[in-house]
Write a protein that holds these residues in place. Structure first.
Motif, short mmCIF file in Angstrom:
data_model
loop_
_atom_site.label_atom_id
_atom_site.label_comp_id
_atom_site.label_asym_id
_atom_site.label_seq_id
_atom_site.Cartn_x
_atom_site.Cartn_y
_atom_site.Cartn_z
N LEU A 148 0.83 -1.20 0.00
CA LEU A 148 0.00 0.00 0.00
C LEU A 148 0.87 1.25 0.00
O LEU A 148 0.61 2.20 -0.76
CB LEU A 148 -0.91 0.00 1.24
CG LEU A 148 -1.75 1.25 1.48
CD1 LEU A 148 -2.75 1.47 0.35
CD2 LEU A 148 -2.48 1.15 2.82
N THR A 149 1.91 1.27 0.82
CA THR A 149 2.79 2.43 0.91
C THR A 149 3.42 2.75 -0.43
O THR A 149 3.57 3.92 -0.80
CB THR A 149 3.90 2.17 1.96
OG1 THR A 149 3.30 1.73 3.17
CG2 THR A 149 4.71 3.41 2.23
N ALA A 150 3.78 1.71 -1.17
CA ALA A 150 4.46 1.90 -2.45
C ALA A 150 3.55 2.53 -3.50
O ALA A 150 4.04 2.97 -4.55
CB ALA A 150 4.97 0.55 -2.96
N LEU A 179 8.83 5.84 -3.08
CA LEU A 179 9.38 5.04 -1.99
C LEU A 179 10.45 4.10 -2.54
O LEU A 179 10.25 3.46 -3.57
CB LEU A 179 8.26 4.25 -1.33
CG LEU A 179 8.58 3.61 0.02
CD1 LEU A 179 8.80 4.68 1.08
CD2 LEU A 179 7.44 2.69 0.44
N ARG A 180 11.57 4.00 -1.86
CA ARG A 180 12.65 3.12 -2.28
C ARG A 180 12.60 1.85 -1.43
O ARG A 180 12.79 1.91 -0.20
CB ARG A 180 14.01 3.80 -2.13
CG ARG A 180 14.07 5.23 -2.69
CD ARG A 180 13.98 5.33 -4.20
NE ARG A 180 13.90 6.72 -4.62
CZ ARG A 180 14.96 7.48 -4.89
NH1 ARG A 180 16.18 6.97 -4.78
NH2 ARG A 180 14.81 8.73 -5.28
N ILE A 181 12.35 0.72 -2.07
CA ILE A 181 12.18 -0.56 -1.37
C ILE A 181 13.24 -1.54 -1.84
O ILE A 181 13.44 -1.74 -3.05
CB ILE A 181 10.77 -1.14 -1.62
CG1 ILE A 181 9.69 -0.13 -1.16
CG2 ILE A 181 10.60 -2.46 -0.89
CD1 ILE A 181 8.28 -0.58 -1.45
N ARG A 190 21.77 0.48 -5.57
CA ARG A 190 20.89 0.17 -6.70
C ARG A 190 19.83 1.25 -6.89
O ARG A 190 19.42 1.55 -8.02
CB ARG A 190 20.23 -1.20 -6.47
CG ARG A 190 19.29 -1.63 -7.59
CD ARG A 190 18.73 -3.03 -7.34
NE ARG A 190 17.99 -3.11 -6.09
CZ ARG A 190 16.71 -2.73 -5.95
NH1 ARG A 190 16.04 -2.23 -6.99
NH2 ARG A 190 16.11 -2.86 -4.78
N LEU A 191 19.36 1.83 -5.78
CA LEU A 191 18.26 2.79 -5.83
C LEU A 191 18.73 4.24 -5.91
O LEU A 191 17.91 5.15 -5.90
CB LEU A 191 17.38 2.60 -4.58
CG LEU A 191 16.69 1.23 -4.47
CD1 LEU A 191 16.10 1.03 -3.09
CD2 LEU A 191 15.62 1.10 -5.54
N LEU A 246 15.53 7.40 2.46
CA LEU A 246 14.82 6.34 3.20
C LEU A 246 14.83 5.07 2.37
O LEU A 246 14.55 5.10 1.17
CB LEU A 246 13.39 6.78 3.47
CG LEU A 246 12.50 5.86 4.31
CD1 LEU A 246 12.97 5.84 5.77
CD2 LEU A 246 11.04 6.33 4.24
N VAL A 247 15.16 3.94 3.00
CA VAL A 247 15.12 2.64 2.34
C VAL A 247 14.34 1.69 3.23
O VAL A 247 14.63 1.57 4.42
CB VAL A 247 16.53 2.07 2.10
CG1 VAL A 247 16.45 0.70 1.45
CG2 VAL A 247 17.36 3.01 1.23
#
Length: 359
Positions: free
Chosen positions: A248-250, A266-268, A281-282, A291-292
């Motif tokens: 959901l956050t993404a 968002l970076r996941i 990578r991000l 934020l990761v």
């Protein structure tokens, strides 16, 4: 500063000015109402207005001079006439403390006719205001207060104009889609009571928050590196460990200050990816992510992140923790994200935040 026999000095000497500062500081210390430099407050009288300065923190209202004098009557008149007023040009003679600019929402405060206006980024309000089905819940919970409902509008002048079309002395509550809450009244005491009533009702109406997670030693080690550490945001840690809430956050971003003070996307990390490998990578345009999120483990923030960025990370977790993962949501469109990032007023706030982080 203004001095002598003028409405700004008289208003600043009014007992309500001190009470507004106390209210501002209390609200500013509550992360469920205000995060970082978000939110603003004002007091009007005699054609004058004192409003929080852009980029300052409401939590500092009693210890720092964060209020700016504005020609409120002139600003409101130009706004009502359909003009395009720039709030900076309405700062009273002699200006504000240390040359600070008035809040980017100064026109919003001018659009509301009440003496005292408080705008917060109330977590419970945002948790409902980002949902496509949230309007029905909000209208049910606040029906007797006859609130103003506005879909997301770009902060600043566009939002003020939309609000002006609905504002009246009798309507003391406004819900801003994907943004927050406005409460207004005749005195700081009236406004504080109304804020408590509205936010209390909405907190009871949102989904029960996820159980906040304490980051254990193993997780903290996994989130720590030369550049990163575990973010002090229990709700966001819980979100990162919930696959459905993480998904959901993404789908965001969901509210303006997240876009301004963190990355708009968002970076996941990938499954079992180390925080430094994920950060490499991000990285985009040579800038490592602030934020990761590591799925199933938690959330890491850069060690050099600003206090505002950490406050936004906590706000993100606090909001998403109150939204059912199956709920239909409204993210900010890419055009609105670009407008926020390109807006000079927001660049100014980001610059002040960066200076504070380096101090």
């Amino acid at each position: 500063m203004t001095t002598g026999n003028d409405p700004y000095t008289a208003l600043r000497a009014d007992e309500d000015f001190g009470r507004l500062l106390s209210l501002s500081a209390r609200v500013g210390r509550d992360p469920l109402q205000v995060q970082g430099a978000g939110g603003n407050s004002s007091l009007k009288g005699g054609g004058a207005m004192w409003v929080k300065a852009s980029g300052t923190w409401l939590a500092d209202a009693e210890t720092k001079d964060i209020m700016v004098p504005v020609r409120a009557a002139d600003l409101a008149a130009e706004l009502a006439a359909g003009g395009e007023p720039d709030a900076v040009s309405f700062v009273a003679p002699d200006g504000g403390p240390q040359g600070l600019r008035p809040s980017i929402e100064t026109t919003l405060h001018a659009a509301m006719p009440q003496r005292v206006v408080l705008h917060t980024h109330c977590v419970a309000t945002i948790a409902l205001a980002i949902r496509q089905d949230g309007d029905e819940i909000l209208r049910r919970e606040l029906k007797d207060l006859d609130p103003i409902f506005l879909p997301y509008v770009m902060p600043g002048l566009p939002l003020a104009k939309a609000l002006l079309a609905e504002a009246s002395p009798e309507r003391r509550v406004a819900i801003l889609g994907n943004h927050g809450l406005i409460v207004a009244g005749d005195s700081p005491e009236d406004v504080e009571a109304l804020l408590s009533e509205v936010s209390g009702r909405l907190e009871r109406a949102v989904a029960p928050p996820l159980t906040e997670d304490v980051v254990g030693t193993d997780e903290r080690n996994a989130l720590s590196s030369a550049r990163y550490r575990a973010v002090e945001a229990p709700s966001l840690q819980a979100v990162a460990r919930s696959p459905r809430h993480l998904a959901l956050t993404a789908r965001g971003p969901f509210f303006p200050d997240y876009v301004v003070f963190l990355e708009p996307d968002l970076r996941i990390a990938e499954e079992n990816e180390a925080v430094e490998a994920a950060a490499d990578r991000l990285t985009r345009d040579g800038e490592a992510p602030t934020l990761v999120l590591l799925p199933g483990i938690g959330a890491a923030i850069r060690r050099d992140a600003s206090p505002a960025a950490e406050a936004m990370a906590r706000a993100l977790g606090d909001v998403i923790a109150r939204v059912p993962p199956e709920a239909p949501v409204r993210a900010l469109p890419s055009t609105e994200v670009a407008a926020l990032l390109g807006w000079d007023a927001e660049k100014y706030r980001r610059a002040l935040s960066s200076e504070a982080a380096q101090a």
